[in-house]
Design an enzyme around this catalytic site. Structure first.
Site, PDB file in Angstrom:
ATOM      1  N   CYS A 196      39.023  19.675 -44.409  1.00  9.90           N
ATOM      2  CA  CYS A 196      40.305  19.240 -44.973  1.00  9.90           C
ATOM      3  C   CYS A 196      40.710  20.162 -46.133  1.00  9.90           C
ATOM      4  O   CYS A 196      41.125  21.293 -45.869  1.00  9.90           O
ATOM      5  CB  CYS A 196      40.237  17.767 -45.336  1.00  9.90           C
ATOM      6  N   HIS A 212      37.942  14.566 -42.004  1.00 11.20           N
ATOM      7  CA  HIS A 212      36.655  14.290 -42.666  1.00 11.20           C
ATOM      8  C   HIS A 212      35.664  13.826 -41.597  1.00 11.20           C
ATOM      9  O   HIS A 212      36.012  12.993 -40.762  1.00 11.20           O
ATOM     10  CB  HIS A 212      36.807  13.185 -43.708  1.00 11.20           C
ATOM     11  N   GLU A 221      32.319  13.021 -42.638  1.00  8.73           N
ATOM     12  CA  GLU A 221      31.144  12.619 -43.426  1.00  8.73           C
ATOM     13  C   GLU A 221      31.231  11.178 -43.916  1.00  8.73           C
ATOM     14  O   GLU A 221      30.344  10.723 -44.617  1.00  8.73           O
ATOM     15  CB  GLU A 221      30.975  13.569 -44.630  1.00  8.73           C
TER      16      GLU A 221
HETATM   17  N1  GLN Z   1      45.947  17.160 -49.308  1.00  6.67           N
HETATM   18  C1  GLN Z   1      44.789  17.843 -49.812  1.00  6.67           C
HETATM   19  C2  GLN Z   1      45.143  19.309 -50.134  1.00  6.67           C
HETATM   20  O1  GLN Z   1      46.189  19.778 -49.754  1.00  6.67           O
HETATM   21  C3  GLN Z   1      43.636  17.778 -48.802  1.00  6.67           C
HETATM   22  C4  GLN Z   1      43.194  16.351 -48.585  1.00  6.67           C
HETATM   23  C5  GLN Z   1      41.769  16.162 -48.179  1.00  6.67           C
HETATM   24  O2  GLN Z   1      40.917  17.047 -48.333  1.00  6.67           O
HETATM   25  N2  GLN Z   1      41.463  14.984 -47.666  1.00  6.67           N
HETATM   26  O3  GLN Z   1      44.372  19.942 -50.769  1.00  6.67           O
END
Ligand code: GLN
Length: 195
Positions: free
Chosen positions: A78, A174, A176
């Site tokens: 993410c 995610h 984890e």
């Molecule tokens: N929205 C976050 C970003 O742009 C990422 C969100 C996440 O890691 N769950 O950094």
């Protein structure tokens, strides 16, 4: 015994530690170049990529992380996928440029629209429950590095959500937050790609 590092400045760090401990895998939080020298592979966790980037730069970690991702397995999750991507938009920001993907931030809606899905991943035998939390849209960039194939390992509603190229994994979800250690087991098993 190998040691997995988890970039430890910010974000969803502890759940990785829990899953790696359950697998009996040695792990440390990585905060410095000295920590990076102690590890064999690295997880860049989910969280807030702009904040993480500030810490990475403040600790002089941009070049060391780029070099590490050329020779060792790195898994960006993410916000971590945004950090490893070649291009970032909405808004644009600097990145490690370690994998030929574009990350369009916050594509999957605000925090309140977070969701879980049972995702089929080609590296695993069965589906894995994963979570999308203000996740980016990931897409291949138009130009690619020579000699390193970009692979898609999972898609959700027609969009690719998990890429690999050389030593780098990037997933928009995610993996984890549940109890399932399957993808962590795969990450720990994969060997580094020689240059
Ligand atoms: N929205 C976050 C970003 O742009 C990422 C969100 C996440 O890691 N769950 O950094």
């Amino acid at each position: 015994m190998e040691t997995v590092g988890i970039l430890g400045y910010q974000g969803c760090i502890e759940p990785h530690e829990v899953l790696l401990s359950r697998l009996g895998v040695s792990h440390i939080r990585v905060l410095s170049v000295a920590d990076l020298e102690r590890i064999d592979r690295l997880i860049i966790p989910g969280g807030e990529s702009t904040t993480m980037l500030k810490f990475i730069k403040a600790h002089g970690m941009m070049s060391p992380l780029r070099e590490f991702s050329r020779v060792r397995p790195v898994w960006g999750i993410c916000a971590g996928a945004i950090i490893v991507a070649n291009e970032v938009s909405n808004p644009s920001q600097d990145s490690l440029k370690a994998i030929d993907i574009h990350a369009h931030r916050n594509f999957y809606g605000p925090q309140t629209e977070s969701f879980s899905v049972e995702l089929e991943i080609d590296l695993l035998r069965g589906p894995l429950e994963v979570q999308f939390i203000r996740a980016p849209l990931l897409a291949p960039t138009s130009s690619r590095s020579e000699g390193k194939t970009l692979c898609v390992h999972a898609s959700h509603q027609g969009q690719p959500v998990f890429f690999s190229q050389g030593n780098v994994w990037a997933c928009s979800f995610h993996a984890e937050l549940g109890q399932d250690t399957a993808l962590h087991e795969e990450f720990v098993k994969r060997s580094a790609t020689p240059l």
